[in-house]
Design a protein around this motif. Structure first.
Motif, mmCIF file in Angstrom:
data_model
loop_
_atom_site.group_PDB
_atom_site.id
_atom_site.type_symbol
_atom_site.label_atom_id
_atom_site.label_comp_id
_atom_site.label_asym_id
_atom_site.label_seq_id
_atom_site.Cartn_x
_atom_site.Cartn_y
_atom_site.Cartn_z
ATOM 1 N N LEU A 20 -47.349 28.168 -34.854
ATOM 2 C CA LEU A 20 -46.138 29.210 -34.732
ATOM 3 C C LEU A 20 -47.056 30.502 -34.684
ATOM 4 O O LEU A 20 -46.932 31.143 -35.965
ATOM 5 C CB LEU A 20 -45.263 29.221 -35.254
ATOM 6 C CG LEU A 20 -44.038 30.285 -35.208
ATOM 7 C CD1 LEU A 20 -43.736 30.121 -33.675
ATOM 8 C CD2 LEU A 20 -42.790 30.097 -36.129
ATOM 9 N N ALA A 21 -47.556 31.130 -33.797
ATOM 10 C CA ALA A 21 -48.292 32.483 -34.007
ATOM 11 C C ALA A 21 -47.646 33.643 -34.167
ATOM 12 O O ALA A 21 -48.001 34.228 -35.133
ATOM 13 C CB ALA A 21 -48.832 32.650 -32.641
ATOM 14 N N LEU A 99 -42.818 23.001 -39.772
ATOM 15 C CA LEU A 99 -41.798 23.707 -39.571
ATOM 16 C C LEU A 99 -40.617 22.749 -38.979
ATOM 17 O O LEU A 99 -39.400 23.087 -39.513
ATOM 18 C CB LEU A 99 -41.750 24.777 -38.645
ATOM 19 C CG LEU A 99 -42.829 25.981 -39.023
ATOM 20 C CD1 LEU A 99 -43.192 26.705 -37.996
ATOM 21 C CD2 LEU A 99 -42.210 26.772 -40.353
ATOM 22 N N ALA A 100 -40.882 21.683 -38.431
ATOM 23 C CA ALA A 100 -39.916 20.893 -38.153
ATOM 24 C C ALA A 100 -38.992 20.147 -39.146
ATOM 25 O O ALA A 100 -38.106 19.504 -39.023
ATOM 26 C CB ALA A 100 -40.287 19.832 -37.133
ATOM 27 N N LYS A 101 -39.599 20.056 -40.245
ATOM 28 C CA LYS A 101 -39.075 19.348 -41.456
ATOM 29 C C LYS A 101 -38.199 20.396 -42.262
ATOM 30 O O LYS A 101 -37.689 19.913 -43.243
ATOM 31 C CB LYS A 101 -40.194 19.099 -42.450
ATOM 32 C CG LYS A 101 -41.050 17.939 -41.681
ATOM 33 C CD LYS A 101 -42.250 17.619 -42.571
ATOM 34 C CE LYS A 101 -43.127 16.684 -41.824
ATOM 35 N NZ LYS A 101 -44.306 16.034 -42.662
ATOM 36 N N GLU A 102 -38.198 21.770 -41.875
ATOM 37 C CA GLU A 102 -37.476 22.710 -42.575
ATOM 38 C C GLU A 102 -36.002 22.808 -42.248
ATOM 39 O O GLU A 102 -35.602 22.099 -40.953
ATOM 40 C CB GLU A 102 -37.851 24.042 -42.392
ATOM 41 C CG GLU A 102 -39.308 24.373 -42.884
ATOM 42 C CD GLU A 102 -39.527 24.729 -44.255
ATOM 43 O OE1 GLU A 102 -38.080 25.131 -44.827
ATOM 44 O OE2 GLU A 102 -40.457 24.806 -44.828
ATOM 45 N N PRO A 103 -35.102 22.707 -43.099
ATOM 46 C CA PRO A 103 -33.599 22.754 -42.846
ATOM 47 C C PRO A 103 -33.189 23.745 -41.573
ATOM 48 O O PRO A 103 -32.324 23.524 -41.012
ATOM 49 C CB PRO A 103 -32.888 23.170 -44.113
ATOM 50 C CG PRO A 103 -33.875 22.556 -45.330
ATOM 51 C CD PRO A 103 -35.389 22.917 -44.589
ATOM 52 N N GLY A 251 -38.834 24.072 -29.333
ATOM 53 C CA GLY A 251 -38.936 24.544 -30.917
ATOM 54 C C GLY A 251 -39.404 26.004 -30.651
ATOM 55 O O GLY A 251 -39.694 26.658 -29.774
ATOM 56 N N PRO A 252 -39.056 26.723 -31.784
ATOM 57 C CA PRO A 252 -39.368 28.163 -31.719
ATOM 58 C C PRO A 252 -40.905 28.471 -31.740
ATOM 59 O O PRO A 252 -41.597 27.553 -31.957
ATOM 60 C CB PRO A 252 -39.028 28.591 -32.988
ATOM 61 C CG PRO A 252 -39.239 27.399 -34.259
ATOM 62 C CD PRO A 252 -38.786 26.183 -33.106
ATOM 63 N N GLY A 253 -41.452 29.547 -31.035
ATOM 64 C CA GLY A 253 -42.690 29.909 -30.710
ATOM 65 C C GLY A 253 -43.470 29.247 -29.838
ATOM 66 O O GLY A 253 -44.479 29.289 -29.852
ATOM 67 N N ARG A 254 -42.888 28.587 -28.736
ATOM 68 C CA ARG A 254 -43.297 28.035 -27.650
ATOM 69 C C ARG A 254 -43.535 29.449 -26.811
ATOM 70 O O ARG A 254 -43.351 29.466 -25.815
ATOM 71 C CB ARG A 254 -42.602 27.054 -27.046
ATOM 72 C CG ARG A 254 -42.129 25.875 -27.640
ATOM 73 C CD ARG A 254 -43.242 25.108 -27.843
ATOM 74 N NE ARG A 254 -42.876 23.804 -28.410
ATOM 75 C CZ ARG A 254 -43.925 22.859 -28.728
ATOM 76 N NH1 ARG A 254 -45.040 22.889 -28.366
ATOM 77 N NH2 ARG A 254 -43.727 21.804 -29.311
ATOM 78 N N SER A 255 -44.433 30.254 -27.591
ATOM 79 C CA SER A 255 -44.366 31.588 -26.880
ATOM 80 C C SER A 255 -45.719 32.161 -27.145
ATOM 81 O O SER A 255 -46.083 33.179 -27.580
ATOM 82 C CB SER A 255 -43.271 32.687 -27.473
ATOM 83 O OG SER A 255 -43.088 32.344 -28.871
#
Length: 255
Positions: A20-21, A99-103, A251-255
Motif C-alpha cells: 500500500l504505497a 493489512l487484510a488481517k487487520e480488523p 482492497g485499499p490502495g489499488r491506486s
C-alpha cells in the motif's frame, strides 16, 4: 457541459509488489506502467484537452507527462492536492496481505463510509475533498473554455472510485463494486440536472467522439438510451465500443 476524463496512474513498483504505497514519496511507474500510460496517451491524442490536472504524487505526474507528450496543443498542467492519494496513515507502506488481517480491513470492504485509517483520514473525507475539487475545476474549465471543453484529472484508484460513486448517485458504502485499473480511463459529464458517467474503467476504444463539438442545450436523458454521440439525441450519450478491464480484489490502495 465540460467533460471530465478520469485517468488512474499506471502500474507502480508498489502495485506489483502488493504494498500500500499511499503518499510514500518515490513510488514510480514500473516498466509495465510506462507501457500502460503510453497507450493511454495515444488514446487521448485524438482529444484536444484544455487541461491535464494531476495529483502531486510522482506516479500521477509521470502519467500526466505521457498524456501531455501526445497532446496536439498545449493544455495547462496544474497540480491539485485535493485529488491526491488517500492518507492511509499507519497503513501506508505495509503489505496488503498483512493489512487484510487487520480488523479495519472488513470495514473498508463492507462499510467504507465508516473507515478511518489510523493516523490518516477517512474514506468519507477523501471523497468529500475530491468531489469538491473536480466539480469546482469542472465549472472553472467550462467558464473559461466553454461547454464543449474536455479536461483530464490524473489520480488514484480509491479516489476515482469515490468520484464515480458520487456521479452514479451511489452511497460510498457501495464504492467497492466499482473497478478502476491502472492507466484506465473513465469519463464523467456534469450537467445542471445530473452527472452522467459516459465510460468507466476502459482500456481500449476510440475516443474521437470526445472531440469538442457544439452540444445541444438539453441535459435530459433520452428514454430507451438514445442513438449515441453525434446523432443529436443526447448530449450525454456514451459509445458502446469501450471495454471494461478485469475485476480484482477491492482492497485499499489499488491506486
Amino acid at each position: 457541459m465540460a467533460t471530465l476524463v478520469l485517468v488512474r496512474h499506471g502500474r507502480t513498483t508498489a502495485n506489483a509488489s502488493g504494498v500500500l504505497a499511499g503518499r510514500t514519496p518515490g513510488v514510480l511507474l514500473d516498466d509495465a506502467g510506462h507501457e500502460q500510460v503510453a497507450r493511454t496517451g495515444e488514446r487521448l491524442a485524438a482529444v484536444p484537452l484544455v487541461a491535464v490536472v494531476s495529483s502531486p504524487m510522482e506516479r500521477c505526474r509521470q502519467t500526466r507527462a505521457a498524456i501531455l507528450e501526445r497532446q496536439p496543443g498545449s493544455p495547462t498542467a496544474p497540480v491539485e492536492h485535493a485529488i491526491s492519494e488517500c492518507d492511509y496513515g499507519d497503513w501506508q507502506g505495509r503489505p496488503l496481505k498483512e493489512l487484510a488481517k487487520e480488523p479495519l480491513w472488513s470495514t473498508v470492504q463492507s462499510h467504507p463510509s465508516a473507515a478511518v485509517f489510523p493516523g490518516g483520514e477517512s474514506l468519507l473525507a477523501m471523497q468529500a475533498r475530491a468531489v469538491e475539487a473536480v466539480r469546482r475545476i469542472d465549472a472553472e474549465v467550462e467558464a473559461e473554455h466553454g461547454p464543449s471543453a474536455v479536461w483530464a484529472a490524473v489520480s488514484h484508484g480509491d479516489l476515482i472510485k469515490a468520484l464515480l460513486a458520487d456521479a452514479l448517485g451511489m452511497h460510498l458504502d457501495l464504492f467497492q463494486r466499482i473497478q478502476v485499473d491502472p492507466a484506465s480511463i473513465s469519463i464523467v459529464r456534469y450537467t445542471t440536472s445530473r452527472p452522467y458517467v459516459l465510460a468507466q474503467n476502459t482500456h481500449a476504444g476510440d475516443l474521437g467522439w470526445l472531440v469538442p463539438k457544439e452540444q445541444e442545450s438539453s441535459t435530459d436523458a433520452v428514454p430507451g438510451g438514445g442513438a449515441g454521440p453525434g446523432t443529436g439525441q443526447s448530449a450525454a450519450a456514451a459509445p458502446e465500443d469501450l471495454d471494461d478491464g478485469p475485476a480484482e480484489l477491492a482492497g485499499p490502495g489499488r491506486s
